[in-house]
Design an enzyme around this catalytic site. Structure first.
Site, PDB file in Angstrom:
ATOM      1  N   THR A  17      -5.489  13.296   1.230  1.00  0.00           N
ATOM      2  CA  THR A  17      -5.700  14.751   1.318  1.00  0.00           C
ATOM      3  C   THR A  17      -7.107  15.096   1.770  1.00  0.00           C
ATOM      4  O   THR A  17      -7.317  16.024   2.552  1.00  0.00           O
ATOM      5  CB  THR A  17      -5.450  15.401  -0.061  1.00  0.00           C
ATOM      6  OG1 THR A  17      -4.072  15.269  -0.360  1.00  0.00           O
ATOM      7  CG2 THR A  17      -5.819  16.865  -0.078  1.00  0.00           C
ATOM      8  N   SER A  59      -1.499   8.318   1.004  1.00  0.00           N
ATOM      9  CA  SER A  59      -1.509   7.100   0.187  1.00  0.00           C
ATOM     10  C   SER A  59      -0.127   6.746  -0.356  1.00  0.00           C
ATOM     11  O   SER A  59       0.078   5.644  -0.864  1.00  0.00           O
ATOM     12  CB  SER A  59      -2.531   7.202  -0.943  1.00  0.00           C
ATOM     13  OG  SER A  59      -2.085   8.035  -1.980  1.00  0.00           O
ATOM     14  N   THR A  90      -5.074  10.453  -3.313  1.00  0.00           N
ATOM     15  CA  THR A  90      -5.103  10.322  -4.777  1.00  0.00           C
ATOM     16  C   THR A  90      -3.804   9.749  -5.361  1.00  0.00           C
ATOM     17  O   THR A  90      -3.817   9.190  -6.446  1.00  0.00           O
ATOM     18  CB  THR A  90      -5.356  11.699  -5.447  1.00  0.00           C
ATOM     19  OG1 THR A  90      -4.312  12.592  -5.078  1.00  0.00           O
ATOM     20  CG2 THR A  90      -6.701  12.263  -5.057  1.00  0.00           C
ATOM     21  N   ASP A  91      -2.700   9.894  -4.604  1.00  0.00           N
ATOM     22  CA  ASP A  91      -1.403   9.561  -5.214  1.00  0.00           C
ATOM     23  C   ASP A  91      -1.301   8.102  -5.657  1.00  0.00           C
ATOM     24  O   ASP A  91      -0.742   7.814  -6.714  1.00  0.00           O
ATOM     25  CB  ASP A  91      -0.262   9.901  -4.245  1.00  0.00           C
ATOM     26  CG  ASP A  91      -0.116  11.409  -4.056  1.00  0.00           C
ATOM     27  OD1 ASP A  91      -0.714  12.166  -4.848  1.00  0.00           O
ATOM     28  OD2 ASP A  91       0.589  11.828  -3.122  1.00  0.00           O
TER      29      ASP A  91
END
Ligand code: ASP
Length: 336
Positions: A17, A59, A90-91
């Protein structure tokens, strides 16, 4: 060390992101690590920076082969830099942080992962602060694989994404945060020990599956996973145990898998405080009579990555167990 005594840090871009822009069907990673830095020119006051872009992925699409590429890039550039920042979605960042903790062990130089919940080009974004904080940590002389997010500094094997939208996205599970970055200043609470010599590893066995039990689960699901994997992690309930149903024997299924040379780890789906299979009959029977492993206070992300690393280099049951219970990068504290 760079010119004027400043630390030299390498920024490795991977997407996420933080680097995303709005496309036709939602956010997509577009910006390179060099373009990210243009949004935070003041970072040049913290350290000297070089940039590379390894790939540009959401990710969700990052796999163990990408962890190997990131680790390979750190190894290739290791001598020339004082620290590394990896910008990442971040995932799956907690999985990558765990993966790197086993691939780049006991690094005396910091390897810092960061990302953001909102793209760097948005008016309201956590991207800039997270990047600044990550560089502050990377230039600080701290060591090992760390995840820096919303001011918190979390050990790579202890990180988990616990919020899907807000800036406070990550928690440190069963271990305190090691420090904070507040208004650009680093406050280090604890200094984790480096237990073993520094080393890079280049092999992973990615055939590790995770089964989260639900009440009434069909035992055939476990059989299927055991057939297709080198290791199965069973996220059971509470402090841990295997169900006993009339419809099929989980015990026998696990036993058959173990006899076929598979590794089975029992853990809990409860986020905090870990497993203790010795407490209840449903756990202690299997623990006492079958050579399964128990995750105790490890995060599931760390168990996944640790098994991939272990099975990439060992397959003897005793050796696998010995490595599994050996603490690496503060991943496990209690083995009863
Ligand atoms: N889907 C994004 C990713 O993991 C989410 C983020 O970066 O926050 O790449």
């Amino acid at each position: 060390m760079g010119k004027m005594g400043k630390k030299k840090i390498l920024l490795i871009g991977t997407g996420g992101t933080i680097a995303s822009e709005m496309g036709e069907n939602g956010l997509e990673p577009e910006l390179t690590s060099r373009q990210l830095l243009r949004y935070v020119p003041d970072i040049s006051g913290i350290c000297e920076i070089d940039c590379i872009q390894l790939f540009s992925l959401d990710s969700t699409n990052i796999r163990p082969e990408h962890w190997l590429r990131i680790a390979g890039s750190i190894q290739e550039h290791y001598e020339r830099y004082d620290g590394f920042v990896i910008s990442h979605g971040t995932d799956t960042m907690a999985y990558t942080a765990a993966g790197l903790s086993y691939l780049v062990q006991n690094s005396p130089k910091p390897v810092v992962l960061t990302g953001a919940q909102k793209p760097i080009g948005y008016e309201t974004t956590d991207s800039k602060q997270n990047l600044r904080d990550a560089f502050t940590v990377a230039a600080s002389g701290m060591s090992g694989v760390l995840l820096v997010f919303n001011g918190k500094i979390i050990i790579g094997t202890r990180a988990r994404k616990t919020r899907s939208k807000s800036f406070e996205a990550f928690s440190s599970i069963n271990y305190p945060i090691v420090g904070m970055v507040q208004d650009g200043r680093l406050i280090q609470y604890i200094k984790p020990e480096r237990s073993a010599p520094h080393g890079f590893y280049e092999r992973l066995d990615s055939r590790v599956a995770l089964l989260k039990l639900v009440p009434g689960i069909d035992c055939g699901v476990m059989e299927y996973l055991l057939d297709r994997s080198s290791a199965v992690i069973i996220e059971s309930f509470g402090v841990g145990g295997l169900p006993v149903y009339e419809t099929g024997s989980f015990y026998e299924t696990v036993k058959r898998g173990l006899d076929a040379g598979k590794t089975v780890v029992l853990t809990t789906q409860v986020e905090n405080e870990g497993s203790d299979l010795s407490v209840y009959h449903v756990g202690s029977r299997i623990k006492r009579s079958l050579p399964i492993l128990e995750a105790y206070d490890m995060t599931t992300e760390a168990v996944v990555a640790k098994l991939m690393w272990i099975l990439g280099r060992a397959n003897e049951r005793e050796e696998v167990a010995k490595l599994f219970y050996t603490p690496i990068a503060c991943d496990i504290l209690s083995v009863f």
